[in-house]
Design a protein around this motif. Structure first.
Motif, short mmCIF file in Angstrom:
data_model
loop_
_atom_site.label_atom_id
_atom_site.label_comp_id
_atom_site.label_asym_id
_atom_site.label_seq_id
_atom_site.Cartn_x
_atom_site.Cartn_y
_atom_site.Cartn_z
N TYR A 94 0.84 -1.20 0.00
CA TYR A 94 0.00 0.00 0.00
C TYR A 94 0.87 1.25 0.00
O TYR A 94 1.89 1.30 0.67
CB TYR A 94 -0.92 0.03 1.24
CG TYR A 94 -2.20 -0.78 1.06
CD1 TYR A 94 -2.15 -2.17 1.02
CD2 TYR A 94 -3.44 -0.15 0.92
CE1 TYR A 94 -3.31 -2.93 0.84
CE2 TYR A 94 -4.61 -0.89 0.75
CZ TYR A 94 -4.54 -2.28 0.70
OH TYR A 94 -5.68 -3.02 0.54
N ASN A 96 0.75 5.03 1.19
CA ASN A 96 -0.05 5.84 2.10
C ASN A 96 0.12 7.33 1.76
O ASN A 96 1.07 7.97 2.19
CB ASN A 96 0.37 5.55 3.54
CG ASN A 96 -0.61 6.17 4.54
OD1 ASN A 96 -1.48 6.95 4.17
ND2 ASN A 96 -0.45 5.83 5.80
N THR A 97 -0.81 7.84 0.95
CA THR A 97 -0.67 9.23 0.49
C THR A 97 -1.79 10.14 0.99
O THR A 97 -1.91 11.26 0.52
CB THR A 97 -0.67 9.28 -1.06
OG1 THR A 97 -1.88 8.65 -1.53
CG2 THR A 97 0.53 8.55 -1.63
N SER A 101 -6.17 6.66 1.91
CA SER A 101 -5.26 5.51 1.83
C SER A 101 -5.08 4.90 3.21
O SER A 101 -5.04 3.69 3.37
CB SER A 101 -3.86 5.91 1.35
OG SER A 101 -3.91 6.80 0.32
N ASP A 102 -4.94 5.78 4.19
CA ASP A 102 -4.72 5.34 5.56
C ASP A 102 -5.89 4.45 6.02
O ASP A 102 -5.70 3.42 6.66
CB ASP A 102 -4.60 6.59 6.45
CG ASP A 102 -3.80 6.30 7.71
OD1 ASP A 102 -2.80 5.56 7.62
OD2 ASP A 102 -4.19 6.80 8.78
N GLU A 116 3.54 -1.19 3.94
CA GLU A 116 3.35 0.21 3.57
C GLU A 116 4.63 0.64 2.87
O GLU A 116 5.62 0.94 3.51
CB GLU A 116 3.09 1.03 4.85
CG GLU A 116 2.45 2.36 4.58
CD GLU A 116 2.13 3.11 5.87
OE1 GLU A 116 1.16 2.74 6.55
OE2 GLU A 116 2.87 4.03 6.19
N SER A 119 5.08 6.44 2.56
CA SER A 119 4.05 7.24 3.21
C SER A 119 4.47 8.71 3.23
O SER A 119 5.65 9.02 3.37
CB SER A 119 3.84 6.74 4.64
OG SER A 119 3.00 7.63 5.34
N SER A 120 3.49 9.58 3.07
CA SER A 120 3.79 11.01 3.22
C SER A 120 3.08 11.57 4.45
O SER A 120 2.87 12.77 4.57
CB SER A 120 3.39 11.78 1.94
OG SER A 120 2.08 11.45 1.55
N LYS A 121 2.71 10.67 5.33
CA LYS A 121 1.98 11.06 6.54
C LYS A 121 2.83 12.00 7.41
O LYS A 121 2.29 12.91 8.05
CB LYS A 121 1.63 9.80 7.33
CG LYS A 121 0.50 9.99 8.33
CD LYS A 121 0.10 8.66 8.96
CE LYS A 121 -1.10 8.81 9.87
NZ LYS A 121 -1.61 7.51 10.32
N TYR A 125 0.76 14.64 4.53
CA TYR A 125 0.34 14.19 3.19
C TYR A 125 0.47 15.30 2.14
O TYR A 125 -0.34 15.39 1.22
CB TYR A 125 -1.10 13.68 3.22
CG TYR A 125 -1.31 12.44 4.05
CD1 TYR A 125 -0.64 11.26 3.76
CD2 TYR A 125 -2.19 12.44 5.14
CE1 TYR A 125 -0.83 10.12 4.52
CE2 TYR A 125 -2.40 11.29 5.91
CZ TYR A 125 -1.71 10.14 5.58
OH TYR A 125 -1.91 9.01 6.31
#
Ligand SMILES: *Cc1c(COP(=O)(O)O)cnc(C)c1O
Length: 355
Positions: A94, A96-97, A101-102, A116, A119-121, A125
């Protein structure tokens, strides 16, 4: 006059579609019955369902290529679960953008190992991750093409042999893509296609049937395919309005036409955000979404003045998502260029007023 509707979803639909839909509520096909009081098994409604399904495939260029289009219920949120139920054997990857997505990741975790891959968490994001590696043995890679809340959008998709599953809820039918790269696409209707209540799923039939678990009928894509998307009573109204919107898009010239309009709208707004010293964009410039533009005031003390101006100009739905703040202008297919111009005019009027 009708408002300039920048709402993120449910959101603007073409005026003529609303008109046709309201007529069908009173008298469908001149048969002196309402669309919503006839059997979903009637010839008239079966035709609507068939047309909606074939228009979806036609607009995406996926006819006769092994794909099936379904109109299901439960929103895009149920697809977070259904995708994993139907496709996740051992491991899924996955990206996570964004908020959506989360949520997809949280739902899928119950079905197997979840990787994952990026991710840009960490930065709210505000960008699309670029360099990452995808496990070759993953059952699929899931990504969200357009991040409705933060306002980022994939401009390029990862090159991989792993089957691609994409949540296109907020940018389906908005731009030309090589849709054959995707094995499963899903989209809640209420962003770019119709009213809330139905979800379009476009699935390559040969990726199904590879999991061993028992899949409950309502959650089983193959069951819905075998029953021509009529396993149970579909959301007749939502499917009908989606069909009208897809027909509207086809008559305009399809995705190639609307993509040009969408680019013009996005350029107009983003160039004002960049030019006007009182505003700034929220996300990485190269990842900016053509559908949902997010921005803030440089000086928050002017908030009241700006809010009053756009509200007086008949603009609706400009407040940012509560998790991001600021403003979000959603410019879906049905939003005319003149509405974006109206917003830009207000931004310029605001500049004259406070500086
Ligand atoms: C709105 C949205 C969803 C959720 O859709 P529901 O139909 O409310 O479940 C999921 N993904 C994306 C990208 C969205 O924009």
């Amino acid at each position: 006059m009708k408002k300039h509707n920048f709402s993120a979803g449910p959101c603007i639909l073409p005026e003529e579609v609303l008109k046709q839909a309201s007529e069908a509520i009173l008298n469908f096909n001149n048969d002196n019955l309402s669309l919503i009081e006839i059997s979903h098994r009637s010839k008239a409604f079966v035709n609507v369902m068939e047309k909606a399904r074939s228009l979806a495939l036609e607009l995406l260029g996926l006819e006769n290529k092994g794909y099936k289009a379904l109109f299901l219920q439960g929103g895009a949120s149920l697809e977070f679960l259904m995708v994993a139920y139907n496709l996740l054997n051992k491991k899924a990857a996955y990206l996570n953008t964004g908020t959506w997505s989360d949520k997809a990741i949280k739902e899928a975790k119950a079905f197997g190992e979840l990787v994952e891959v990026a991710s840009s968490k960490d930065k709210g994001y505000s960008y699309i991750p670029k360099n990452y590696s995808i496990p070759e043995d993953a059952d699929y890679l899931h990504l969200t093409s357009n991040n409705t809340v933060a306002g980022t959008q994939f401009k390029e998709f990862p090159k991989t042999n792993v089957p691609l599953v994409c949540d296109m809820s907020s940018d389906i039918f908005s731009r030309q893509l090589d849709f054959e790269k995707f094995d499963l696409i899903y989209a809640g209707a209420q962003k770019n296609m119709g009213p809330a209540g139905t979800t379009l799923v476009v699935v390559k039939e040969d990726i199904l049937g590879n999991v061993e678990r028992h899949i409950p009928s309502m959650l089983n894509y193959q069951v819905h395919i075998d029953k021509d998307s009529m396993f149970n009573t579909p959301s007749v109204f939502a499917v009908y309005v989606s069909m009208l919107t897809l027909q509207w898009l086809k008559d305009l010239g399809g995705i190639p036409f609307i993509e040009k309009v969408n680019q013009k709208k996005a350029e107009l707004l983003y160039s004002e955000i960049d030019r006007n010293p009182l505003f700034k964009g929220i996300v990485a410039t190269e990842d900016r979404s053509t559908m949902n533009a997010t921005f803030t005031l440089v000086d928050e003390t002017h908030k009241e003045t700006f809010d009053k101006l756009w509200q007086e100009a008949g603009i609706n739905g400009l407040n940012g998502h509560r998790s991001v703040g600021g403003y979000r202008a959603s410019m879906y297919n049905a939003l005319p260029l003149y509405s974006v111009q109206a917003l830009v005019d207000v931004m310029q009027e605001f500049e004259r007023k406070v500086s």
